[in-house]
Scaffold this motif. Structure first.
Motif, PDB file in Angstrom:
ATOM      1  N   ASP A  77     -38.248 -26.612  14.349  1.00 33.04           N
ATOM      2  CA  ASP A  77     -37.683 -25.635  13.731  1.00 33.04           C
ATOM      3  C   ASP A  77     -38.623 -24.626  12.887  1.00 33.04           C
ATOM      4  O   ASP A  77     -37.892 -24.178  11.864  1.00 33.04           O
ATOM      5  CB  ASP A  77     -36.377 -25.994  12.810  1.00 33.04           C
ATOM      6  CG  ASP A  77     -34.997 -26.342  14.068  1.00 33.04           C
ATOM      7  OD1 ASP A  77     -35.135 -25.794  14.970  1.00 33.04           O
ATOM      8  OD2 ASP A  77     -34.055 -26.782  13.311  1.00 33.04           O
ATOM      9  N   SER A  93     -35.324 -23.723   7.435  1.00 39.45           N
ATOM     10  CA  SER A  93     -34.381 -23.916   6.196  1.00 39.45           C
ATOM     11  C   SER A  93     -34.721 -23.238   4.939  1.00 39.45           C
ATOM     12  O   SER A  93     -33.940 -23.025   4.120  1.00 39.45           O
ATOM     13  CB  SER A  93     -34.563 -25.468   5.957  1.00 39.45           C
ATOM     14  OG  SER A  93     -35.860 -25.682   5.587  1.00 39.45           O
ATOM     15  N   LEU A 124     -32.448 -20.195   6.099  1.00 40.37           N
ATOM     16  CA  LEU A 124     -30.979 -20.290   6.482  1.00 40.37           C
ATOM     17  C   LEU A 124     -30.789 -21.685   6.020  1.00 40.37           C
ATOM     18  O   LEU A 124     -31.579 -22.656   6.313  1.00 40.37           O
ATOM     19  CB  LEU A 124     -30.772 -19.914   7.969  1.00 40.37           C
ATOM     20  CG  LEU A 124     -31.035 -18.710   8.483  1.00 40.37           C
ATOM     21  CD1 LEU A 124     -30.876 -18.474   9.913  1.00 40.37           C
ATOM     22  CD2 LEU A 124     -29.928 -17.744   7.966  1.00 40.37           C
ATOM     23  N   SER A 125     -29.446 -21.960   5.651  1.00 40.10           N
ATOM     24  CA  SER A 125     -28.946 -23.503   5.506  1.00 40.10           C
ATOM     25  C   SER A 125     -27.645 -23.351   6.068  1.00 40.10           C
ATOM     26  O   SER A 125     -26.910 -22.247   5.787  1.00 40.10           O
ATOM     27  CB  SER A 125     -29.050 -23.750   3.866  1.00 40.10           C
ATOM     28  OG  SER A 125     -28.228 -22.868   3.285  1.00 40.10           O
ATOM     29  N   PRO A 126     -27.260 -24.815   6.334  1.00 39.54           N
ATOM     30  CA  PRO A 126     -25.719 -24.895   6.754  1.00 39.54           C
ATOM     31  C   PRO A 126     -24.902 -24.707   5.440  1.00 39.54           C
ATOM     32  O   PRO A 126     -25.327 -25.102   4.383  1.00 39.54           O
ATOM     33  CB  PRO A 126     -25.809 -26.117   7.559  1.00 39.54           C
ATOM     34  CG  PRO A 126     -26.928 -26.936   6.735  1.00 39.54           C
ATOM     35  CD  PRO A 126     -28.039 -25.890   6.700  1.00 39.54           C
ATOM     36  N   ALA A 166     -20.246 -27.801   8.108  1.00 38.23           N
ATOM     37  CA  ALA A 166     -21.897 -28.038   8.269  1.00 38.23           C
ATOM     38  C   ALA A 166     -22.172 -29.263   8.538  1.00 38.23           C
ATOM     39  O   ALA A 166     -21.688 -30.217   7.994  1.00 38.23           O
ATOM     40  CB  ALA A 166     -22.296 -27.430   6.573  1.00 38.23           C
ATOM     41  N   PRO A 208     -25.954 -31.713   9.138  1.00 37.73           N
ATOM     42  CA  PRO A 208     -27.378 -31.619   8.869  1.00 37.73           C
ATOM     43  C   PRO A 208     -27.899 -31.494  10.666  1.00 37.73           C
ATOM     44  O   PRO A 208     -27.280 -31.743  11.609  1.00 37.73           O
ATOM     45  CB  PRO A 208     -27.780 -33.274   8.529  1.00 37.73           C
ATOM     46  CG  PRO A 208     -26.682 -34.023   8.877  1.00 37.73           C
ATOM     47  CD  PRO A 208     -25.515 -32.890   8.731  1.00 37.73           C
ATOM     48  N   ARG A 212     -23.612 -19.405   8.753  1.00 39.13           N
ATOM     49  CA  ARG A 212     -24.600 -20.264   7.901  1.00 39.13           C
ATOM     50  C   ARG A 212     -24.984 -19.269   6.452  1.00 39.13           C
ATOM     51  O   ARG A 212     -24.541 -17.971   6.660  1.00 39.13           O
ATOM     52  CB  ARG A 212     -25.968 -20.331   8.428  1.00 39.13           C
ATOM     53  CG  ARG A 212     -25.690 -21.023   9.817  1.00 39.13           C
ATOM     54  CD  ARG A 212     -26.995 -21.452  10.555  1.00 39.13           C
ATOM     55  NE  ARG A 212     -27.919 -22.767   9.873  1.00 39.13           N
ATOM     56  CZ  ARG A 212     -28.998 -23.058  10.482  1.00 39.13           C
ATOM     57  NH1 ARG A 212     -29.373 -22.872  11.496  1.00 39.13           N
ATOM     58  NH2 ARG A 212     -29.577 -24.203   9.680  1.00 39.13           N
ATOM     59  N   ARG A 225     -30.672 -16.358   2.503  1.00 35.00           N
ATOM     60  CA  ARG A 225     -31.231 -16.287   1.351  1.00 35.00           C
ATOM     61  C   ARG A 225     -32.195 -14.904   1.661  1.00 35.00           C
ATOM     62  O   ARG A 225     -32.982 -14.888   2.232  1.00 35.00           O
ATOM     63  CB  ARG A 225     -31.718 -17.431   0.683  1.00 35.00           C
ATOM     64  CG  ARG A 225     -30.976 -18.457   0.147  1.00 35.00           C
ATOM     65  CD  ARG A 225     -31.732 -19.571  -0.547  1.00 35.00           C
ATOM     66  NE  ARG A 225     -32.567 -20.150   0.529  1.00 35.00           N
ATOM     67  CZ  ARG A 225     -32.182 -21.366   1.194  1.00 35.00           C
ATOM     68  NH1 ARG A 225     -30.854 -21.621   1.147  1.00 35.00           N
ATOM     69  NH2 ARG A 225     -32.752 -21.972   2.351  1.00 35.00           N
ATOM     70  N   GLU A 239     -27.660 -14.187  -1.811  1.00 31.37           N
ATOM     71  CA  GLU A 239     -27.241 -14.756  -0.596  1.00 31.37           C
ATOM     72  C   GLU A 239     -26.211 -14.104   0.211  1.00 31.37           C
ATOM     73  O   GLU A 239     -25.350 -13.348  -0.324  1.00 31.37           O
ATOM     74  CB  GLU A 239     -26.750 -16.250  -0.978  1.00 31.37           C
ATOM     75  CG  GLU A 239     -27.700 -17.148  -1.810  1.00 31.37           C
ATOM     76  CD  GLU A 239     -26.977 -18.393  -2.215  1.00 31.37           C
ATOM     77  OE1 GLU A 239     -25.704 -18.442  -2.121  1.00 31.37           O
ATOM     78  OE2 GLU A 239     -27.611 -19.492  -2.171  1.00 31.37           O
TER      79      GLU A 239
END
Length: 851
Positions: free
Chosen positions: A31, A57, A60-62, A92, A94, A106, A109, A115
């Motif tokens: 990733d 990550s 993008l983050s869950p 969400a 992991p 998702r 940022r 955000e």
């Protein structure tokens, strides 16, 4: 994003997650970002050199399974918290992301620190992870702002709705005007699936249809070619035709057309959207019909005319044929039909109209202009048992039978008649079939409309009925109050005409009269009461009666009008019944402003004395045909008071014509009074014509159609003079010997006239009258005998005291003379002159016995 770019995106139907326009990130097996598209830079603000080599990550983050979403100020426009907008947010979890092909929301940022929510989807590359190592490109992640995705989904839903759920018919025609696509509404209109009519031309689908909006081409072919050639859209163009799904019924559509072009500007067809407005048009037509009914029905207060208007205004807009039947008593006298069962109601056919002239010609004709009563001019309307009309009369309600709708004309609890609307070629009455009309039935809305039409018509007919009843009563009262017969007069030859006002205005208060007076004189009177109807007729009757009563007292014309003015202007609290709180309505509304002309003609002296109260002066036609209008002092109309009335005396040669009339004869809408007076003078200026001929000429010349807005009265009197041999007159001194001299002169004159049988009674009468004049009056005295239709005896003196008839007591030495005189004569009385008074008596001639 610039405004131009935003506009382009708004017109782009590719989805926000389409790889050609979305933010694209290439990931390896760990990733880690190994590829970064310009759209990704535009979405998150990081350039490719800043993003490549960093883990996903970092950008993008869950979303957390619990906890709040970013603050409203940080959320993209249109994004709502979970559970409030219907947005489905997966839990969400992991890991590197969802399986290939799945969508996930998702939290991203931006480079500037804020955000935003994005929608992402991941797809594997062929020969990716596992095939070329962990650092080799293995997957592609596509991301788009969540708000743009939702907007795109809404646009797709809109297009789907237009294609499947919209009531507006949509169709696309190519440049050859052949149909290439249509939505579900269009399919329902055609009545077939698209596959069966794709490729057909518009004029094949709607053959015989035409555009009815003025100023545009009439055919579908011409309108579509115009749009393709010019590029100008055409909106709200009304097309009338028969849809394949509803053969036999015309519909109306509101159509719009606009040209279709591809991304390169190439024209490939025209789009048509059409909305069926037939129901709206029918509603507008019904409303327009109600407005037209209100405008055209009830224009005059006549039952028959109102019924005819109902039939005319509803054909052909509402029905192919209409009949109006009204109760006989309502047509003839304005009365309500008898209560109870309406099934046996006696009806007359007073209105009928049809779209088929041949059927109207074959039917029994209605002849409003025929002579006689309405019962003679209009045929009876009879219906067999069980017919719609019979059932409507029996139930008192409307009846719908196939294509025949019968609605009763109801007012309160009474049925005045029936209205029959027909849309069927079926004959409804064997003896008079209704004309054929369009094969159409009445829907619920049209039944309600017919009920409303009949209700409005019933009100108009009821108003006309009430007016007819009042007019009939007024005419009957007027006929009773006016002279039925004028007895022959020695003083004048009489002729007259009276015309009541027209049906619209109503009966007025004009009157005339001829009143025999003492001394062979005659009183001529004509008057006019302001207003119309029963009140005017009743007031006219009171005034005419009062004039007769005052005239019998031998009042001078000016004094008579003064007394009449006092009567009309009498205060309300002084009228009969006012003290008891029950003043008669007849006195409450005494009309002020009435006018009157009163003239007295003496055939012995040929003098005419006249006075007027606001009335037009008379016309005087001399024996040579010369016409004059005496400058008679006008005086105020009756009831106004304040100014005195003045008399004028003129001498009339034998054979002169005196014409008294009301303003209805000489005044009309098309000319003023002066023109009417001139025309009357021309008509009357023929000394050779008889009075009856002059009356007929005056009416035909001045009232050509025999109806006016006001009553018309004309009274003609041609003067005469008593022969010298019919009058004997002497002057006597006021001495005691005067009575004997009077008896001697009277006997001698009666012998000359061959009236010896009256000598004894006449001697007593003359002796008593002369004796009273000597005792209570003053000289000189005048004795006059007149031989006319009766024997008249007059004694005049210079005194103004009036004798009174009384019963003398047994011990009285006098007072019996006048009582004896009253027993010997038919009538007696007193009249006053400027020089004194005259006591007169009247005796009948002896009856001649037949051999």
């Amino acid at each position: 994003m610039s405004a131009t770019r935003a506009a382009d995106a708004a017109d782009d139907f590719r989805g926000p997650l389409d790889i050609a326009r979305a933010a694209t990130v290439v990931l390896d097996g760990r990733d880690t970002v190994v590829g970064w598209s310009p759209a990704a830079t535009e979405l998150l603000g990081f350039g490719a050199h800043e993003a490549v080599g960093r883990p996903l990550s970092a950008f993008l983050s869950p979303l957390p399974a619990e906890g709040p979403l970013p603050a409203a100020s940080d959320r993209p426009a249109g994004v709502e918290p979970r559970g409030t907008s219907g947005l489905s947010v997966p839990s969400a979890r992991p890991g590197p992301g969802p399986p290939s092909g799945g969508n996930e929301i998702r939290l991203a940022r931006h480079r500037n620190g804020h955000e935003l929510l994005v929608a992402t989807t991941v797809c594997a590359l062929a020969g990716g992870a596992g095939g070329h190592g962990a650092d080799s490109p293995g997957r592609v992640l596509v991301a788009a702002e969540l708000g743009a995705l939702r907007q795109w989904e809404s646009r797709l839903a809109l297009l789907q709705g237009l294609a499947t759920q919209s009531p507006v018919g949509l169709a696309i025609y190519d440049t050859d005007l052949r149909l290439t696509w249509s939505n579900t509404a269009y399919e329902r209109e055609i009545g077939k699936p698209l596959a069966e009519y794709r490729g057909m031309r518009a004029d094949e689908l709607y053959s015989g249809g035409t555009f009815v909006t003025p100023g545009y081409p009439k055919t579908l072919d011409a309108v579509m070619h115009h749009v393709i050639d010019t590029g100008e859209p055409i909106l709200d163009l009304h097309f009338q035709g028969i849809p394949p799904s509803d053969p036999g019924t015309e519909h109306l559509w509101s159509c719009s057309y606009y040209r279709l072009q591809d991304a390169n500007g190439h024209v490939f067809g025209v789009c048509e959207d059409a909305f069926d407005i037939s129901d709206r048009q029918r509603a507008q037509q019904r409303l327009a019909l109600l407005v037209e009914v209100g405008r055209r029905i009830g224009t005059v207060l006549d039952v028959v005319t109102t019924a005819e208007e109902i039939a005319e205004v509803t054909v052909p807009e509402f029905a192919a044929a209409v009949r109006v039947d009204v109760a006989r008593v309502t047509v003839m006298s304005g009365e309500l039909p008898a209560t109870g069962s309406s099934a046996a109601m006696d009806l007359l056919r007073v209105g009928e109209h049809s779209v088929d002239p041949a059927a109207a010609d074959a039917a029994e004709p209605l002849d409003p202009g025929a002579p006689g009563s309405p019962a003679d001019r209009y045929p009876p309307a009879t219906y067999p048992p069980g017919s719609p009309q019979d059932r409507s009369l029996a139930s008192g309600g409307l009846v719908l039978d196939d294509n025949v709708l019968v609605v009763p004309l109801r007012v309160g609890g009474s049925v005045l008649g029936l209205v029959t609307f027909v849309r069927s070629p079926r004959p409804q009455v064997p003896e008079r079939p209704l004309s054929p009309g369009p094969a159409d039935t009445f829907d619920n809305g049209e039944v309600a409309l017919a009920d409303e039409l009949a209700a409005r018509a019933a009100v108009c007919i009821d108003n006309a009925r009430r007016f007819t009843r009042e007019r009939s009563a007024s005419l009957a009262l007027q006929r009773q109050l006016l002279p039925h017969h004028v007895p022959p007069q020695s003083a004048v030859e009489i002729a007259y005409r009276y015309l009541p006002s027209d049906d619209v205005t109503g009966v007025g208060g004009d009157w005339f009269d001829v009143i025999p007076l003492s001394g062979t004189r005659v009183g001529l009177v004509v008057g006019d009461v302001v207003g119309h109807g029963l009140q005017a007729a009743a007031t006219m009757g009171r005034l005419r009666t009062s004039v007769r009563a005052f005239a019998q007292l031998d009042m001078a014309p000016d004094e008579l009008l003064t007394r009449l003015d006092d009567l009309v202007g009498q205060p309300l609290d002084e009228r009969p019944g006012a003290r008891d709180g029950a003043a008669s309505d007849a006195y409450d509304e005494l009309t002020t402003g009435a006018t009157c002309l009163y003239a007295v003609y003496d055939p012995v002296s040929r003098r005419c004395v006249m006075a007027r109260a606001g009335h037009l002066p008379p016309a005087v036609v001399h024996p040579d045909g010369r016409v004059t209008f005496p400058d008679l002092p006008a005086g105020p109309p009756l009831g106004l008071g304040g100014l005195p009335f003045e008399s004028m005396e003129i001498e009339l040669p034998v054979g002169s014509l005196l014409a008294l009339f009301t303003d209805g004869l000489v005044e009309a809408r098309d000319h003023d009074i002066d023109q009417g007076l001139n025309a009357l003078g021309r008509v009357l200026g023929d000394p050779a014509a008889s009075l009856e001929e002059l009356c007929d000429r005056a009416v035909s010349e001045l009232v050509p159609d025999a109806t006016t807005a006001d009553d018309t009265a004309l009274l003609l009197a041609r003067t005469r003079q008593l022969d010298e041999g019919q009058v004997a007159e002497w002057e006597l001194p006021a001495e005691a010997t005067a009575a004997g001299r009077a008896r001697e002169l009277t006997n001698r004159q009666l012998d000359l006239w061959g009236l010896e049988e009256l000598s004894f009674a006449t001697e007593l009468v003359v002796s008593e009258l002369v004796t009273n004049a000597v005792r209570y009056g003053g000289g000189p005295l005048r004795l006059r005998l007149i031989r006319d239709r009766t024997l008249l005896c007059e004694v005049a003196d210079t005194g103004h005291t009036s004798p009174h008839l009384r019963h003398s007591a047994e011990d009285d030495e006098g007072g019996r003379g006048l009582f004896i005189v009253a027993q010997l004569v038919q009538r007696w009385g007193t009249r006053y002159t400027p020089a004194g008074k005259t006591i007169w008596t009247e005796q009948a001639f002896p009856q001649v016995e037949s051999g």
